[in-house]
Scaffold this motif. Structure first.
Motif, short mmCIF file in Angstrom:
data_model
loop_
_atom_site.label_atom_id
_atom_site.label_comp_id
_atom_site.label_asym_id
_atom_site.label_seq_id
_atom_site.Cartn_x
_atom_site.Cartn_y
_atom_site.Cartn_z
N ALA A 170 20.91 35.97 17.88
CA ALA A 170 20.25 36.78 18.91
C ALA A 170 18.87 36.18 19.20
O ALA A 170 18.28 36.45 20.24
CB ALA A 170 20.08 38.21 18.42
N LYS A 173 16.82 30.01 21.18
CA LYS A 173 17.71 29.41 22.18
C LYS A 173 18.19 28.06 21.68
O LYS A 173 17.79 27.61 20.63
CB LYS A 173 16.98 29.28 23.51
N TRP A 185 17.66 31.63 27.04
CA TRP A 185 17.85 32.45 25.84
C TRP A 185 18.57 33.76 26.18
O TRP A 185 18.88 34.04 27.33
CB TRP A 185 16.50 32.76 25.21
N GLY A 186 18.90 34.51 25.15
CA GLY A 186 19.62 35.78 25.34
C GLY A 186 18.65 36.88 25.69
O GLY A 186 17.48 36.63 25.94
N ASP A 195 21.96 42.33 19.53
CA ASP A 195 22.36 41.89 20.87
C ASP A 195 23.41 40.78 20.87
O ASP A 195 24.24 40.71 21.76
CB ASP A 195 21.14 41.35 21.65
N PHE A 196 23.34 39.91 19.88
CA PHE A 196 24.29 38.79 19.82
C PHE A 196 25.71 39.34 19.82
O PHE A 196 26.59 38.87 20.56
CB PHE A 196 24.03 37.96 18.56
N ASN A 199 26.52 41.24 23.20
CA ASN A 199 26.71 40.24 24.24
C ASN A 199 28.06 39.54 24.13
O ASN A 199 28.79 39.36 25.10
CB ASN A 199 25.61 39.19 24.07
N TRP A 205 32.65 35.48 29.54
CA TRP A 205 32.30 34.11 29.13
C TRP A 205 33.25 33.08 29.73
O TRP A 205 34.46 33.27 29.73
CB TRP A 205 32.33 34.01 27.60
N ASP A 218 29.30 30.00 28.82
CA ASP A 218 28.19 30.56 29.61
C ASP A 218 28.64 31.87 30.23
O ASP A 218 29.83 32.06 30.51
CB ASP A 218 27.78 29.58 30.72
N HIS A 223 23.33 33.52 30.00
CA HIS A 223 23.26 33.36 28.53
C HIS A 223 24.33 32.38 28.10
O HIS A 223 25.26 32.08 28.86
CB HIS A 223 23.49 34.70 27.82
N MET A 225 26.81 30.78 24.57
CA MET A 225 27.27 30.90 23.19
C MET A 225 27.85 29.55 22.77
O MET A 225 28.42 28.83 23.59
CB MET A 225 28.36 31.98 23.06
#
Ligand code: HEM
Ligand SMILES: Cc1nc2ccccn2c1N
Length: 287
Positions: A170, A173, A185-186, A195-196, A199, A205, A218, A223, A225
């Motif tokens: 979370a 970046k 960044w998130g 949040d991670f 999200n 995604w 993305d 954001h 991952m």
């Protein structure tokens, strides 16, 4: 082999915590105003994550990140920023060991970013250059769930601890120049939240090949991952834990605190007299 920590000397570790925390608060412009918190967390993790339970090698005890063989491990690209940040702190408190300083930096960063309290014990002792573990022990982000499970098993962690630890993503970046991944960044780059996990589950995604030719996920909010992040929702056992942490931030905080403390202490035996410190935040001290 397992290292035995030094008996704690009469030292004021809260004073070191406060110096690090004040510097994090003052130097807020780093990395487009994310600040030094996230990269300090990553240094604590990378200086501990070289541990291998199969031969009790690696880990945070010897502070071996300070040697160029480990500092120049491609996995550690970007961490020089955290090392340079801590240099004046080490000059101010020359009695603290490198291993204690790198791990204390991560504990201070988590707590000052409003994360859980992390119990921390002192007593790591600098080891010579010939004890630096080989490069390549830190995880490769392009892999899937079975790779992640094996790597964290080598570190002595089960699924619950693994998912909790990766929740640190979370924070901060990714940077093209460090890892080849890039992500704005998130939602909360310098505040420790769940949040991670939220999200991961809620965003839409898509897998893209970025301009460095590296595959990353993305979403429409800008954001990103890593493939290893996305593995946590693809693997059914990991997914259950992601759902639990997305639903309950307190459970995530509890599990993260335990796992992060264990990570920073892997391969070290502490004397009973070295009690865990629960440091106060600057806010709690009205500083
Ligand atoms: C499968 C395991 C993991 C992989 C493959 C991984 C990989 C990565 C990569 C590629 C980056 C981007 C580095 C950059 O470009 O600057 C990153 C950043 C980061 N990682 Fe991990 N990581 C893992 C686990 C962890 C764990 C266990 C923690 C801490 C408990 C952690 C904390 C962080 C933090 C805080 C950042 C942001 C650093 C910054 O903003 O400068 N990671 N990680
Ligand atoms: C916000 C954020 N921070 C990271 C760090 C590593 C990997 C992914 N990250 C995301 N999405």
């Amino acid at each position: 082999g397992v290292h035995v920590a030094e008996k704690e000397a009469k030292r004021d570790y809260q004073e070191v915590y406060n110096a690090i925390a004040t510097k994090i608060r003052d130097e807020d412009e780093y990395d487009n105003y994310i600040g030094y918190g996230p990269v300090l967390v990553r240094l604590a993790w990378h200086s501990s994550g070289t541990f291998d339970r199969n031969d009790n090698s690696g880990g945070s005890f010897g502070g071996t990140y300070r040697f160029k063989k480990e500092m120049n491990d491609p996995s550690n690209k970007g961490l020089q920023n955290a090392f340079d940040f801590l240099r004046p702190i080490h000059e101010q408190f020359p009695w603290i060991s490198s291993g204690d300083l790198y791990t204390l930096g991560g504990v201070t960063a988590v707590q000052e970013m409003m994360g859980p309290k992390i119990p921390w014990r002192s007593g790591r002792v600098d080891q010579p250059e010939n004890t630096v573990p080989d490069n390549g022990r830190l995880p490769d982000a392009s892999q899937g769930a079975s790779y992640v499970r094996n790597l964290f098993d080598r570190l002595g962690f089960g699924d619950r601890e693994t998912v909790a630890l990766i929740g640190a993503h979370a924070l901060g970046k990714t940077h093209y120049e460090n890892s080849g991944y890039e992500g704005p960044w998130g939602p909360s780059p310098n505040v420790f939240t769940n949040d991670f996990f939220v999200n991961l589950l809620n965003a839409h995604w898509t897998l893209n090949t970025n301009k460095k030719g590296v595959k990353q996920w993305d979403n429409d909010q800008g954001h990103m991952m890593l493939p290893t992040d996305m593995a946590l929702v693809k693997d059914p056992k990991y997914r259950k834990l992601v759902e639990e942490y997305a639903k309950d931030q307190d459970v995530f905080f509890r599990d993260f605190s335990k796992a992060f403390a264990k990570l920073l202490e892997n391969n070290i035996k502490f004397p009973d007299q070295n009690k865990p410190h629960y440091f106060k935040t600057l806010d709690e001290q009205d500083l």
